[in-house]
Design a protein around this motif. Structure first.
Motif, PDB file in Angstrom:
ATOM      1  N   GLU A  68      47.041  56.543   4.210  1.00 49.84           N
ATOM      2  CA  GLU A  68      48.475  56.580   3.912  1.00 49.84           C
ATOM      3  C   GLU A  68      49.020  55.175   3.680  1.00 49.84           C
ATOM      4  O   GLU A  68      49.774  54.939   2.740  1.00 49.84           O
ATOM      5  CB  GLU A  68      49.219  57.258   5.063  1.00 49.84           C
ATOM      6  CG  GLU A  68      50.674  57.516   4.783  1.00 49.84           C
ATOM      7  CD  GLU A  68      51.340  58.301   5.902  1.00 49.84           C
ATOM      8  OE1 GLU A  68      52.469  57.934   6.265  1.00 49.84           O
ATOM      9  OE2 GLU A  68      50.720  59.260   6.401  1.00 49.84           O
ATOM     10  N   ASN A  71      47.814  53.931   0.332  1.00 49.53           N
ATOM     11  CA  ASN A  71      48.596  54.563  -0.733  1.00 49.53           C
ATOM     12  C   ASN A  71      49.983  53.929  -0.870  1.00 49.53           C
ATOM     13  O   ASN A  71      50.476  53.731  -1.980  1.00 49.53           O
ATOM     14  CB  ASN A  71      48.714  56.064  -0.493  1.00 49.53           C
ATOM     15  CG  ASN A  71      47.456  56.808  -0.867  1.00 49.53           C
ATOM     16  OD1 ASN A  71      46.674  56.354  -1.698  1.00 49.53           O
ATOM     17  ND2 ASN A  71      47.238  57.955  -0.245  1.00 49.53           N
ATOM     18  N   GLU A  72      50.593  53.612   0.264  1.00 48.65           N
ATOM     19  CA  GLU A  72      51.895  52.945   0.220  1.00 48.65           C
ATOM     20  C   GLU A  72      51.766  51.565  -0.424  1.00 48.65           C
ATOM     21  O   GLU A  72      52.600  51.176  -1.242  1.00 48.65           O
ATOM     22  CB  GLU A  72      52.468  52.823   1.636  1.00 48.65           C
ATOM     23  CG  GLU A  72      52.948  54.137   2.219  1.00 48.65           C
ATOM     24  CD  GLU A  72      53.325  54.030   3.691  1.00 48.65           C
ATOM     25  OE1 GLU A  72      53.237  52.914   4.276  1.00 48.65           O
ATOM     26  OE2 GLU A  72      53.697  55.065   4.269  1.00 48.65           O
ATOM     27  N   HIS A  75      51.328  51.965  -4.129  1.00 49.12           N
ATOM     28  CA  HIS A  75      52.601  52.324  -4.751  1.00 49.12           C
ATOM     29  C   HIS A  75      53.474  51.069  -4.923  1.00 49.12           C
ATOM     30  O   HIS A  75      54.092  50.877  -5.983  1.00 49.12           O
ATOM     31  CB  HIS A  75      53.319  53.381  -3.912  1.00 49.12           C
ATOM     32  CG  HIS A  75      54.596  53.859  -4.512  1.00 49.12           C
ATOM     33  ND1 HIS A  75      54.655  54.598  -5.664  1.00 49.12           N
ATOM     34  CD2 HIS A  75      55.879  53.675  -4.115  1.00 49.12           C
ATOM     35  CE1 HIS A  75      55.912  54.847  -5.959  1.00 49.12           C
ATOM     36  NE2 HIS A  75      56.682  54.314  -5.037  1.00 49.12           N
ATOM     37  N   GLU A  78      52.119  49.141  -7.755  1.00 50.15           N
ATOM     38  CA  GLU A  78      52.476  49.804  -9.019  1.00 50.15           C
ATOM     39  C   GLU A  78      53.899  49.440  -9.435  1.00 50.15           C
ATOM     40  O   GLU A  78      54.169  49.157 -10.605  1.00 50.15           O
ATOM     41  CB  GLU A  78      52.361  51.330  -8.880  1.00 50.15           C
ATOM     42  CG  GLU A  78      50.999  51.880  -9.154  1.00 50.15           C
ATOM     43  CD  GLU A  78      50.993  53.405  -9.076  1.00 50.15           C
ATOM     44  OE1 GLU A  78      52.012  54.052  -9.396  1.00 50.15           O
ATOM     45  OE2 GLU A  78      49.946  53.940  -8.692  1.00 50.15           O
ATOM     46  N   LEU A  79      54.803  49.461  -8.465  1.00 48.38           N
ATOM     47  CA  LEU A  79      56.195  49.102  -8.759  1.00 48.38           C
ATOM     48  C   LEU A  79      56.297  47.657  -9.243  1.00 48.38           C
ATOM     49  O   LEU A  79      57.018  47.358 -10.199  1.00 48.38           O
ATOM     50  CB  LEU A  79      57.073  49.314  -7.524  1.00 48.38           C
ATOM     51  CG  LEU A  79      57.306  50.764  -7.102  1.00 48.38           C
ATOM     52  CD1 LEU A  79      58.116  50.811  -5.804  1.00 48.38           C
ATOM     53  CD2 LEU A  79      57.994  51.551  -8.199  1.00 48.38           C
TER      54      LEU A  79
END
Length: 100
Positions: A68, A71-72, A75, A78-79
Protein backbone atom coordinates in the motif's frame (compact mmCIF):
# COMPACT_ATOMS: atom_id res chain seq x y z
CA UNK A 1 -22.67 -72.91 51.57
CA UNK A 2 -25.32 -70.52 50.37
CA UNK A 3 -25.47 -70.33 46.60
CA UNK A 4 -26.31 -67.12 44.75
CA UNK A 5 -26.46 -66.98 40.96
CA UNK A 6 -25.25 -69.69 38.58
CA UNK A 7 -24.28 -71.92 41.42
CA UNK A 8 -21.70 -69.50 42.77
CA UNK A 9 -21.54 -68.17 46.29
CA UNK A 10 -22.10 -64.49 46.89
CA UNK A 11 -18.44 -64.15 47.86
CA UNK A 12 -17.38 -65.73 44.55
CA UNK A 13 -19.76 -63.43 42.64
CA UNK A 14 -18.36 -60.41 44.49
CA UNK A 15 -14.81 -61.53 43.65
CA UNK A 16 -15.72 -61.94 39.96
CA UNK A 17 -17.40 -58.52 39.85
CA UNK A 18 -14.32 -56.97 41.48
CA UNK A 19 -12.04 -58.70 38.98
CA UNK A 20 -14.19 -57.63 36.01
CA UNK A 21 -14.39 -54.06 37.35
CA UNK A 22 -10.61 -54.00 37.85
CA UNK A 23 -10.10 -55.35 34.33
CA UNK A 24 -12.40 -52.74 32.85
CA UNK A 25 -10.61 -49.98 34.81
CA UNK A 26 -7.19 -51.26 33.69
CA UNK A 27 -8.35 -51.51 30.07
CA UNK A 28 -9.84 -48.00 30.26
CA UNK A 29 -6.58 -46.57 31.66
CA UNK A 30 -4.56 -48.35 28.96
CA UNK A 31 -6.84 -47.02 26.20
CA UNK A 32 -6.82 -43.53 27.71
CA UNK A 33 -3.03 -43.59 28.09
CA UNK A 34 -2.68 -44.87 24.53
CA UNK A 35 -4.99 -42.17 23.24
CA UNK A 36 -3.04 -39.50 25.12
CA UNK A 37 0.26 -40.79 23.77
CA UNK A 38 -1.17 -40.66 20.25
CA UNK A 39 -2.93 -37.31 20.69
CA UNK A 40 -0.04 -35.52 22.45
CA UNK A 41 2.19 -35.32 19.33
CA UNK A 42 -0.82 -34.42 17.22
CA UNK A 43 -1.74 -31.64 19.65
CA UNK A 44 1.86 -30.37 19.59
CA UNK A 45 1.84 -30.38 15.78
CA UNK A 46 -1.45 -28.48 15.71
CA UNK A 47 -0.05 -25.91 18.16
CA UNK A 48 3.03 -25.49 15.96
CA UNK A 49 0.86 -25.16 12.86
CA UNK A 50 -1.30 -22.56 14.63
CA UNK A 51 1.82 -20.56 15.55
CA UNK A 52 3.08 -20.73 11.96
CA UNK A 53 -0.30 -19.59 10.63
CA UNK A 54 -0.30 -16.62 13.01
CA UNK A 55 3.21 -15.68 11.86
CA UNK A 56 2.18 -16.00 8.20
CA UNK A 57 -0.89 -13.87 8.83
CA UNK A 58 1.25 -11.19 10.48
CA UNK A 59 3.72 -11.30 7.58
CA UNK A 60 0.86 -11.03 5.10
CA UNK A 61 -0.51 -7.91 6.79
CA UNK A 62 2.96 -6.32 6.93
CA UNK A 63 3.43 -7.03 3.22
CA UNK A 64 -0.03 -5.62 2.50
CA UNK A 65 0.95 -2.41 4.32
CA UNK A 66 4.25 -2.23 2.45
CA UNK A 67 2.50 -2.73 -0.90
CA UNK A 68 0.00 0.00 0.00
CA UNK A 69 2.85 2.40 0.85
CA UNK A 70 4.63 1.54 -2.42
CA UNK A 71 1.41 2.20 -4.34
CA UNK A 72 1.00 5.55 -2.60
CA UNK A 73 4.61 6.47 -3.46
CA UNK A 74 4.05 5.42 -7.09
CA UNK A 75 0.91 7.53 -7.26
CA UNK A 76 2.81 10.54 -5.89
CA UNK A 77 5.53 10.02 -8.53
CA UNK A 78 2.89 9.72 -11.24
CA UNK A 79 1.45 13.06 -10.17
CA UNK A 80 4.91 14.63 -10.27
CA UNK A 81 5.51 13.19 -13.74
CA UNK A 82 2.20 14.63 -14.95
CA UNK A 83 3.14 18.03 -13.52
CA UNK A 84 6.50 17.81 -15.29
CA UNK A 85 4.79 16.83 -18.55
CA UNK A 86 2.51 19.87 -18.23
CA UNK A 87 5.51 22.10 -17.53
CA UNK A 88 7.35 20.66 -20.55
CA UNK A 89 4.34 21.21 -22.79
CA UNK A 90 4.00 24.77 -21.47
CA UNK A 91 7.66 25.47 -22.14
CA UNK A 92 7.41 23.98 -25.64
CA UNK A 93 4.41 26.18 -26.39
CA UNK A 94 6.26 29.26 -25.14
CA UNK A 95 9.28 28.33 -27.21
CA UNK A 96 7.14 27.81 -30.29
CA UNK A 97 5.40 31.15 -29.77
CA UNK A 98 8.76 32.95 -29.41
CA UNK A 99 10.05 31.39 -32.63
CA UNK A 100 7.16 32.78 -34.64
Amino acid sequence: MIHGLWGLSWGEILSLVTLVGGGITLFSKLVKGGMESVLAPLRASLDELNGNLKRLNGNFHRQENEIEKINEDLHAHELQLREHDVEIETLKKKEDSHER
